[in-house]
Design a protein around this motif. Structure first.
Motif, short mmCIF file in Angstrom:
data_model
loop_
_atom_site.label_atom_id
_atom_site.label_comp_id
_atom_site.label_asym_id
_atom_site.label_seq_id
_atom_site.Cartn_x
_atom_site.Cartn_y
_atom_site.Cartn_z
N VAL A 184 0.93 -1.36 -0.08
CA VAL A 184 0.28 -0.06 0.28
C VAL A 184 0.48 1.20 -0.09
O VAL A 184 1.94 1.02 1.03
CB VAL A 184 -1.13 -0.26 1.17
CG1 VAL A 184 -1.55 -0.86 1.11
CG2 VAL A 184 -0.28 -0.35 2.38
N ASP A 185 0.44 2.46 -0.74
CA ASP A 185 1.02 3.21 -0.79
C ASP A 185 0.07 5.02 -0.59
O ASP A 185 0.73 6.08 -0.73
CB ASP A 185 1.46 3.29 -2.34
CG ASP A 185 2.75 4.65 -2.62
OD1 ASP A 185 3.65 4.95 -1.66
OD2 ASP A 185 2.50 5.68 -3.99
N ASP A 186 -0.92 4.22 0.08
CA ASP A 186 -1.57 5.42 0.50
C ASP A 186 -2.09 6.04 2.40
O ASP A 186 -2.67 6.68 2.57
CB ASP A 186 -3.52 5.18 0.22
CG ASP A 186 -3.75 3.85 -0.18
OD1 ASP A 186 -3.28 3.22 0.68
OD2 ASP A 186 -4.93 3.05 -0.23
N SER A 223 6.01 5.55 2.92
CA SER A 223 4.73 5.19 3.09
C SER A 223 4.88 3.51 3.38
O SER A 223 6.20 3.64 2.96
CB SER A 223 4.07 5.14 1.34
OG SER A 223 4.45 4.56 0.29
N THR A 244 0.18 -0.10 -4.22
CA THR A 244 -1.30 -0.23 -4.43
C THR A 244 -1.96 0.54 -3.23
O THR A 244 -1.51 1.26 -2.81
CB THR A 244 -1.39 -1.99 -4.36
OG1 THR A 244 -3.39 -2.13 -4.39
CG2 THR A 244 -1.11 -2.44 -2.90
N THR A 245 -3.63 -0.02 -3.02
CA THR A 245 -4.10 0.98 -2.03
C THR A 245 -4.04 0.00 -1.73
O THR A 245 -4.42 -0.90 -1.28
CB THR A 245 -5.85 1.20 -2.73
OG1 THR A 245 -6.32 0.50 -3.09
CG2 THR A 245 -5.18 2.38 -3.84
N SER A 246 -5.30 1.20 0.03
CA SER A 246 -5.83 -0.26 1.08
C SER A 246 -6.83 -0.89 0.52
O SER A 246 -7.04 -1.40 1.46
CB SER A 246 -6.68 1.10 2.33
OG SER A 246 -4.63 1.61 2.92
N ASP A 247 -7.44 -0.61 0.02
CA ASP A 247 -8.59 -1.13 -0.74
C ASP A 247 -8.24 -2.47 -1.12
O ASP A 247 -9.47 -3.91 -0.99
CB ASP A 247 -8.93 -0.48 -1.72
CG ASP A 247 -10.20 1.08 -1.64
OD1 ASP A 247 -10.26 0.75 0.02
OD2 ASP A 247 -10.39 1.59 -1.80
#
Length: 290
Positions: A184-186, A223, A244-247
């Motif tokens: 994750v990058d967010d 991050s 990627t995102t937390s989703d």
């Protein structure tokens, strides 16, 4: 001992939660420096037992409460049990420290905030936890403030260390096992070495800083994706890493998107914050990844 009373002798330290990653490093820092330090782990004292805590604290000048329920996701289903350790036990330790005339150092977390900020959280920013873990740790802070006037609440985040499982060890293992990684990058924060935090705690006590809340995290920010790239480089791995995102990694407990903590209280007290996270990781990597 108060924040304004000069020390006439070396204080006697008690570390609760001594078997944990931070507790082990704190004991190591203290004993290496020749300090009088006792460490008690889960098998030595039940921090949810007020009488046992009182007996353990007697005779000490500084009490560090590093005992905590840190299983963030499990706390969602076991909030009452997490509350016993993170809040009720914190109250027991605070009352015992106050009765013994000891200075209390209570370790807390970035999870007491909502993670929705876009600038570093100040020490006095309103607490607004979004998870069971965060709620129980926030309650622990309130208990400490109410029961032990001579307290130092030290919030930290994104801890890693040589003693026990942590994010860098996991990512180095996965990087060696897999062809590529997605991270994750967010979620943004401050990777913090437990040894640096241990040394900061000692510096705070030695400086006899005023009672209050301080932030014990590395400086700068990154991050999990950015941290992973540094970890793999330190491990000598060339595994591709994709942001990627937390989703893509839904967990029972919501993670703060922004966990950057400010260090104004440290500077106001004349204590230097921990250095930049990337520089500190380079210093920590050999022991953490050994």
């Amino acid at each position: 001992m108060t924040a304004t009373t000069p020390q006439t002798k070396d204080p006697r330290w008690l570390v609760l939660g001594a078997g944990g990653m931070l507790g082990q490093d704190l004991l190591g820092v203290l004993t290496t420096a020749g300090r009088d330090a006792t460490g008690l782990g889960r098998a030595d004292v039940d921090v949810t037992d007020a009488q046992a805590v009182r007996a353990a604290v007697v005779g000490h000048d500084v009490v560090v409460n590093a005992a905590a329920w840190t299983a963030v996701d499990d706390a969602e289903k076991h909030e009452a049990e997490a509350f016993d350790v993170n809040a009720t036990a914190a109250a027991h330790v605070a009352r015992a420290a106050d009765a013994a005339g000891a200075r209390l150092v209570h370790v807390s977390t970035d999870y007491v905030f909502d993670g929705a900020a876009d600038a570093p959280y100040a020490e006095g920013a309103p607490m607004a936890p979004r998870s069971a873990y965060g709620r129980t740790k926030a309650a622990g802070e309130w208990a400490v403030r109410a029961e032990a006037p001579d307290h130092l609440i030290v919030r930290t985040a994104w801890l890693y260390g040589a003693h026990g499982g942590c994010f860098p060890k996991t990512m180095a293992r996965l990087g060696a096992e897999k062809d590529r990684l997605a991270v994750v990058d967010d979620q943004v924060g401050q990777p913090t070495w437990t040894r640096d935090l241990a040394e900061l705690i000692v510096r705070l006590v030695d400086a006899e800083v005023p009672a209050g809340t301080y932030h014990g995290t590395s400086s700068g920010r990154t991050s999990w994706f950015g941290f992973t790239r540094r970890i793999l480089a330190s491990a000598g791995l060339e595994t591709p890493v994709e942001p990627t995102t937390s989703d893509a990694f839904v967990r029972p407990a919501p993670r703060p998107a922004f966990s950057v903590l400010g260090h104004d209280a440290l500077r106001a007290a004349g204590v230097e914050p921990i250095g930049d996270w990337a520089e500190r990781w380079e210093a920590a990597a050999p022991s953490v990844l050994a």
